[in-house]
Design an enzyme around this catalytic site. Structure first.
Site, PDB file in Angstrom:
ATOM      1  N   HIS A 168     -10.244   7.364   1.194  1.00 44.94           N
ATOM      2  CA  HIS A 168      -8.862   7.244   0.723  1.00 44.94           C
ATOM      3  C   HIS A 168      -8.786   6.142  -0.317  1.00 44.94           C
ATOM      4  O   HIS A 168      -9.637   5.242  -0.342  1.00 44.94           O
ATOM      5  CB  HIS A 168      -7.936   6.907   1.905  1.00 44.94           C
TER       6      HIS A 168
ATOM      7  N   ASP B 221      -4.557  -0.549  -1.765  1.00 41.86           N
ATOM      8  CA  ASP B 221      -5.898  -0.362  -1.258  1.00 41.86           C
ATOM      9  C   ASP B 221      -6.688   0.205  -2.441  1.00 41.86           C
ATOM     10  O   ASP B 221      -6.236   1.169  -3.075  1.00 41.86           O
ATOM     11  CB  ASP B 221      -5.817   0.668  -0.111  1.00 41.86           C
TER      12      ASP B 221
ATOM     13  N   LYS C 255      -6.872  -4.676  -3.305  1.00 41.01           N
ATOM     14  CA  LYS C 255      -7.655  -5.276  -2.212  1.00 41.01           C
ATOM     15  C   LYS C 255      -8.708  -4.314  -1.670  1.00 41.01           C
ATOM     16  O   LYS C 255      -8.638  -3.105  -1.923  1.00 41.01           O
ATOM     17  CB  LYS C 255      -6.722  -5.717  -1.081  1.00 41.01           C
TER      18      LYS C 255
ATOM     19  N   ALA D 152       0.203   0.237   6.359  1.00 37.02           N
ATOM     20  CA  ALA D 152       0.636   0.767   7.641  1.00 37.02           C
ATOM     21  C   ALA D 152       1.022  -0.410   8.543  1.00 37.02           C
ATOM     22  O   ALA D 152       0.324  -1.418   8.569  1.00 37.02           O
ATOM     23  CB  ALA D 152      -0.499   1.567   8.286  1.00 37.02           C
TER      24      ALA D 152
ATOM     25  N   GLU E   5     -14.294  -4.701   4.548  1.00 43.92           N
ATOM     26  CA  GLU E   5     -12.946  -4.203   4.800  1.00 43.92           C
ATOM     27  C   GLU E   5     -11.974  -5.351   4.647  1.00 43.92           C
ATOM     28  O   GLU E   5     -12.307  -6.507   4.936  1.00 43.92           O
ATOM     29  CB  GLU E   5     -12.852  -3.607   6.212  1.00 43.92           C
TER      30      GLU E   5
ATOM     31  N   HIS F 295     -10.446   1.017  -3.095  1.00 46.70           N
ATOM     32  CA  HIS F 295     -11.819   1.068  -2.596  1.00 46.70           C
ATOM     33  C   HIS F 295     -12.810   1.686  -3.594  1.00 46.70           C
ATOM     34  O   HIS F 295     -12.465   2.637  -4.291  1.00 46.70           O
ATOM     35  CB  HIS F 295     -11.881   1.927  -1.328  1.00 46.70           C
TER      36      HIS F 295
ATOM     37  N   CYS G 189      -2.413  -2.775   7.549  1.00 45.99           N
ATOM     38  CA  CYS G 189      -2.292  -3.687   6.414  1.00 45.99           C
ATOM     39  C   CYS G 189      -1.002  -4.490   6.405  1.00 45.99           C
ATOM     40  O   CYS G 189      -0.997  -5.642   5.973  1.00 45.99           O
ATOM     41  CB  CYS G 189      -2.488  -2.918   5.113  1.00 45.99           C
TER      42      CYS G 189
ATOM     43  N   ASP H 226       0.788  -1.254   0.000  1.00 45.66           N
ATOM     44  CA  ASP H 226       0.000   0.000   0.000  1.00 45.66           C
ATOM     45  C   ASP H 226       0.812   1.292   0.000  1.00 45.66           C
ATOM     46  O   ASP H 226       0.432   2.269   0.675  1.00 45.66           O
ATOM     47  CB  ASP H 226      -0.960   0.002   1.200  1.00 45.66           C
TER      48      ASP H 226
ATOM     49  N   SER I 207     -15.439   1.399   5.047  1.00 46.60           N
ATOM     50  CA  SER I 207     -14.439   1.913   5.997  1.00 46.60           C
ATOM     51  C   SER I 207     -14.385   3.438   6.029  1.00 46.60           C
ATOM     52  O   SER I 207     -13.690   4.012   6.863  1.00 46.60           O
ATOM     53  CB  SER I 207     -13.046   1.372   5.646  1.00 46.60           C
TER      54      SER I 207
HETATM   55  C1  VGL Z   1      -4.875   0.829   5.559  1.00 45.18           C
HETATM   56  C2  VGL Z   1      -6.279   2.024   6.914  1.00 45.18           C
HETATM   57  C3  VGL Z   1      -7.284   1.939   5.986  1.00 45.18           C
HETATM   58  C4  VGL Z   1      -3.510   0.253   5.326  1.00 45.18           C
HETATM   59  C5  VGL Z   1      -5.871   0.718   4.627  1.00 45.18           C
HETATM   60  O1  VGL Z   1      -3.120   0.097   4.145  1.00 45.18           O
HETATM   61  O2  VGL Z   1      -2.822  -0.036   6.332  1.00 45.18           O
HETATM   62  N1  VGL Z   1      -5.082   1.476   6.706  1.00 45.18           N
HETATM   63  N2  VGL Z   1      -7.065   1.276   4.843  1.00 45.18           N
HETATM   64 ZN    ZN Z   2      -8.385   1.429   3.229  1.00 44.49          ZN
END
Ligand code: VGL
Ligand code: ZN
Length: 192
Positions: A76, A57, A101, A136, A108, A59, A140, A15, A65
């Site tokens: 995001h 990510d 993903k 993060a 989620e 979405h 993830c 990510d 989320s």
């Molecule tokens: C993530 C928060 C929301 C990540 C993804 O990639 O860690 N964190 N969506």
């Molecule tokens: Zn996300």
């Protein structure tokens, strides 16, 4: 050396997208500062002819989320938007395998294995050891690494190439990963 890059290793870059870096809609502090380290790892895997995977990510605009849908996060990484692009300066190989993903509105998915072909792709290439970088650490990266361990991969988390939402929960995440069998390593041990 147990954390070395073997012929059955692959690298995953989790990510590393504009929205998760400084200036994005859900910035993870430290995201920009790990880009050059991630690039070093990418180069090392590329030089050895090994697989590099980049998850993203991805979405829909109404994702569960998002705060706009009652979720915990500001909108995001909306599929196809600029914020969902890989961060500038990230040097992915031409033959990188991109895994998208959390593409379903109602579901989620922090792990890059959830509803993606990642396990299939890794199995097909005979990968046994997965090196993990990206963001993060506390979401993830953590869930991707935990799922890899459950699936039986050897997991090496590259601590100089991950960044988290919170320092405290990132430390906890790394501890949980170690308890579950992950190894922690840095470039000094892995790149040589
Ligand atoms: C993530 C928060 C929301 C990540 C993804 O990639 O860690 N964190 N969506
Ligand atoms: Zn996300």
């Amino acid at each position: 050396m147990k954390v070395g890059i073997t012929s059955r290793s692959a690298l995953i870059v989790v990510d590393m997208q504009k929205d998760f870096c400084e200036g994005g809609s859900l910035p993870v502090s430290g995201c920009s500062s790990i880009i050059s380290k991630v690039n070093e790892y990418v180069e090392a895997f590329k030089a050895r002819g090994l697989l590099v995977v980049a998850s993203r990510d991805w979405h829909p605009p109404n994702h569960v989320s998002f705060t706009t849908a009652g979720g915990p996060w500001p909108p995001h990484c909306v599929a196809g938007s600029e914020g969902a692009e890989f961060v500038e300066g990230l040097l992915l190989p031409e033959d990188v395998v991109v895994v998208s993903k959390a593409t379903e509105p109602g579901m989620e998915a922090y792990s890059a294995f959830t509803s993606t072909p990642l396990h299939y792709v890794l199995s097909l290439r005979g990968v046994r050891r997965l090196f993990v970088t990206g963001v993060a650490t506390d979401y993830c990266v953590k869930e991707t690494a935990l799922e890899a361990l459950r699936l039986g991969y050897e997991v090496v988390v590259l601590t100089d190439a991950v960044a988290g939402v919170s320092g405290e929960t990132s430390e906890k995440a790394l501890e949980e990963l170690v308890v579950n069998g992950a190894l922690l390593a840095t470039g000094e041990e892995v790149l040589r």
